[in-house]
Scaffold this active site. Structure first.
Site, short mmCIF file in Angstrom:
data_model
loop_
_atom_site.label_atom_id
_atom_site.label_comp_id
_atom_site.label_asym_id
_atom_site.label_seq_id
_atom_site.Cartn_x
_atom_site.Cartn_y
_atom_site.Cartn_z
CB ALA A 156 44.65 22.43 14.41
CB CYS A 157 41.90 24.21 17.93
SG CYS A 157 42.47 25.87 17.50
CB SER A 158 41.27 18.76 18.22
OG SER A 158 39.98 19.31 18.14
#
Length: 374
Positions: A156-158
């Site tokens: 995801a966003c990481s």
């Protein structure tokens, strides 16, 4: 961790199309009004809720976002479609996501003064990949003429920071001489443009970073990677249920729960302290005081989250020089946000200056790298 691993180049590819808040709101409100009109009887009977209207001011206040880039603008603002139109490509054509990745990768290689011969690992790390296999990374590897191997990574966003940690570990261990970590964030197909609370959040972009040994570094702006740290903690507060199982469960593969959705208030309340604690503990583990940081390249999801995190760490509001903001122009670009900030705001630093790249998102997942300008 020793300082023999460096980030030697970064590349940023930006789509040619963009959508302003005003454009987005005009489209959404027209769709909402049509929906309410078509379902007026059910809404008046209390069987269905009316769709609320939005405004550009609401979006900017809630997020700090003013516009976003989009890979294909066609169809996204059409109130009878409300999703972008992408061309269908044959199997022997370069895929949409690989096209984005290749563009960013070439920019990163140029910045690092490297060629394909200097790279032997390609990691495509992002929130979504357009297919399960063959890996987008392997497609990119082939297009760039890189010998070695590649794989996709979804966090995801990481995803970008987690991919960078894997790259740093590989170079440090001597299993790779040079790594391309690429983040082709094609988020717009997963955006629910019919949801007032999330239709404005995401934008499309691609970033890429070259990781190598300091012994081979030839770039003008390189950073020693002093340390990396990644952590995950399971949460359902940011979720997308899209997947191949819908063929067997007979669900609508494009229903609202199959697109991006979140409990924004819970995310804000839970992730902000987690991210601040993560950064502070990471710095302390390396004997670095928060006040020693010259630059914060934070995840670009929401301006209010970034303000709260930096204020908790610094005891005051961070300046734009300390914590650059790019989400006003780019919106939330999933894992690429902190890398966009790094790409745009790194060459002004002096030798010895220390900065932190940090991401946080679904999972929950948090990743950070402590960098020192060479």
């Amino acid at each position: 961790m020793n300082s023999s691993v460096v980030i030697s180049g970064v590349g940023l590819w930006t789509p040619e199309h963009s959508i302003s808040n005003e454009e987005l709101v005009t489209s959404y409100n027209a769709w909402a009004e049509l929906f309410n009109l078509e379902n007026e009887t059910a809404i008046n009977a209390g069987e269905m809720e009316a769709k609320p209207l939005s405004s550009a001011a609401f979006i900017e206040k809630a997020s700090g976002i003013k516009s976003r880039y989009i890979y294909s603008k066609k169809g996204a603002l059409d109130i009878h479609r409300m999703r972008p139109i992408l061309d269908v490509r044959e199997d022997d054509q370069v895929s949409h996501q690989a096209e984005m990745a290749i563009s960013a990768a070439q920019k990163a290689l140029n910045a690092a003064n490297k060629t394909a011969a200097d790279i032997d690992m390609v990691i495509v790390s992002c929130a979504y990949t357009q297919r399960s296999y063959p890996a987008i990374a392997i497609e990119v590897q082939a297009a760039l003429g890189i010998e070695g191997f590649g794989f996709d990574m979804l966090v995801a966003c990481s995803a970008a920071t987690f991919g960078l940690q894997r790259a740093v570990d590989a170079v440090k261990a001597g299993t790779s001489k040079g790594v391309l970590v690429i983040n082709p964030e094609l988020t717009s197909p997963q955006v629910n443009y019919m949801d007032r609370d999330s239709h404005f959040i995401f934008g499309d972009v691609a970033t890429a970073v070259v990781v190598e040994s300091s012994e081979t570094c030839q770039s003008a702006h390189a950073f020693d990677v002093l340390s990396t740290k990644c952590v995950t903690s399971y949460s359902n507060n940011i979720r997308s249920n899209f997947g191949y199982l819908t063929r067997a469960t007979d669900e609508d593969p494009y229903s609202a729960d199959k697109l991006f959705h979140q409990n924004g208030r819970k995310v804000f309340k839970e992730v902000c302290p987690m991210a601040a604690d993560h950064i502070e503990s990471h710095l302390l583990s390396e004997g670095i005081n928060v006040s020693a940081l010259k630059r914060w390249w934070l995840h670009q999801a929401n301006i209010n989250m970034n303000l709260l995190i930096s204020k908790r760490l610094l005891g005051r509001d961070a300046t734009l020089e300390e914590a650059p903001v790019v989400l006003d122009e780019y919106a939330n670009t999933a894992s690429a946000g902190s890398i966009i900030a790094f790409a745009k705001y790194h060459d002004d630093l002096s030798a010895g200056d220390i900065g932190v790249i940090c991401s946080f998102g679904a999972g929950y997942s948090i990743g950070s790298l402590i960098l020192r300008k060479r």
